[in-house]
Enzyme design. Structure first.
Site, short mmCIF file in Angstrom:
data_model
loop_
_atom_site.label_atom_id
_atom_site.label_comp_id
_atom_site.label_asym_id
_atom_site.label_seq_id
_atom_site.Cartn_x
_atom_site.Cartn_y
_atom_site.Cartn_z
N CYS A 1 0.86 -1.13 0.03
CA CYS A 1 -0.08 0.02 -0.04
C CYS A 1 0.81 1.28 0.05
O CYS A 1 1.82 1.31 0.68
CB CYS A 1 -0.85 0.01 1.28
SG CYS A 1 -2.09 1.50 1.53
N HIS B 1 -9.17 -4.12 -0.94
CA HIS B 1 -8.41 -3.40 -0.44
C HIS B 1 -8.69 -1.92 -0.38
O HIS B 1 -8.71 -1.21 0.68
CB HIS B 1 -7.03 -3.65 -0.94
CG HIS B 1 -5.58 -2.67 -0.78
ND1 HIS B 1 -4.76 -3.39 -0.03
CD2 HIS B 1 -5.51 -1.42 -0.51
CE1 HIS B 1 -3.91 -2.32 0.36
NE2 HIS B 1 -4.39 -1.16 0.15
N GLU B 2 -9.38 -1.36 -1.38
CA GLU B 2 -9.69 0.16 -1.59
C GLU B 2 -10.72 0.29 -0.92
O GLU B 2 -10.82 1.44 0.06
CB GLU B 2 -10.07 0.22 -3.02
CG GLU B 2 -8.67 0.04 -3.96
CD GLU B 2 -7.19 0.75 -3.42
OE1 GLU B 2 -7.42 1.73 -2.85
OE2 GLU B 2 -6.25 0.10 -3.60
N HIS C 1 -9.97 0.86 2.74
CA HIS C 1 -9.34 2.42 2.87
C HIS C 1 -10.80 3.22 3.24
O HIS C 1 -10.33 4.19 3.95
CB HIS C 1 -8.80 2.98 1.54
CG HIS C 1 -7.31 2.39 1.44
ND1 HIS C 1 -6.37 2.86 2.46
CD2 HIS C 1 -6.71 1.81 0.53
CE1 HIS C 1 -5.19 2.55 2.09
NE2 HIS C 1 -5.25 1.98 1.07
NI NI Z 1 -3.76 0.94 -0.14
#
Ligand code: NI
Length: 181
Positions: free
Chosen positions: A107, A149-150, A153
């Site tokens: 990341c 993963h996004e 966030h």
């Molecule tokens: Ni990331």
């Protein structure tokens, strides 16, 4: 792939771990307007400049539930399957199914590291399309990983929170030399 990131630095303009914004849930946007399109453009340009697979608005200091995903093969990840450009507006995982898959993640907000993360191999994501309607998009495999993963966030979650075993954490230098396959 910015060398400063590989060496443990942070790319210019990208918020890094320890910044409280990365730990907050990003508010949904009320709809698709010029401001939303501009943020998506900025995210897409930044993602391409960084050579990454995905980027979420909070990583650029923008507190909105917006992210882009575009998987390209890179020197560091030469074998991953490529995707088109995907804009995620107010995304939410609506359904997930197995089998779980484990793979490496890194990341830009966690400079210099990679680690192994286990995630569901198939997901359905409810989000706004660019014409403003609510749609459900299916994703699987590596693309499903990047999308999750996004979305993490946008909920204040970093991949480090999901690393299967913290003993898999590695610097990118070690990954490049001995772990990449
Ligand atoms: Ni990331």
């Amino acid at each position: 792939m910015p060398e400063d990131w590989a060496e443990g630095g942070s790319p210019p303009g990208v918020r890094t771990i320890g910044d409280p914004l990365l730990r907050e849930a990003a508010p949904s946007v009320p709809g698709i307007d010029l401001g939303v399109r501009q943020v998506l453009d900025t995210l897409t340009h930044s993602l391409r400049a960084l050579g990454g697979a995905g980027l979420a608005a909070p990583q650029l200091g923008i507190p909105s539930a917006l992210a882009v995903v575009e998987v390209r093969r890179t020197e560091l990840f030469p074998h991953r399957p490529e995707s088109g450009s995907i804009c995620l507006v107010n995304p939410r995982v609506a359904d997930q199914s197995g089998p779980d898959e484990e793979d490496w993640e890194g990341c830009f907000s966690v400079p210099g590291l990679v680690g192994r993360v286990r995630r569901p191999g198939r997901i359905s994501v409810e989000h706004l399309s660019l014409d403003g309607g609510t749609v459900v998009s299916p994703f699987e495999g590596y693309l499903a990983r990047v999308v999750q993963h996004e979305i993490d966030h946008l909920e204040g979650v970093l991949y480090l929170d999901r690393v299967t075993d913290t003993r898999t954490l590695s610097t990118l230098g070690h990954y490049r030399r001995t772990l990449a396959h």
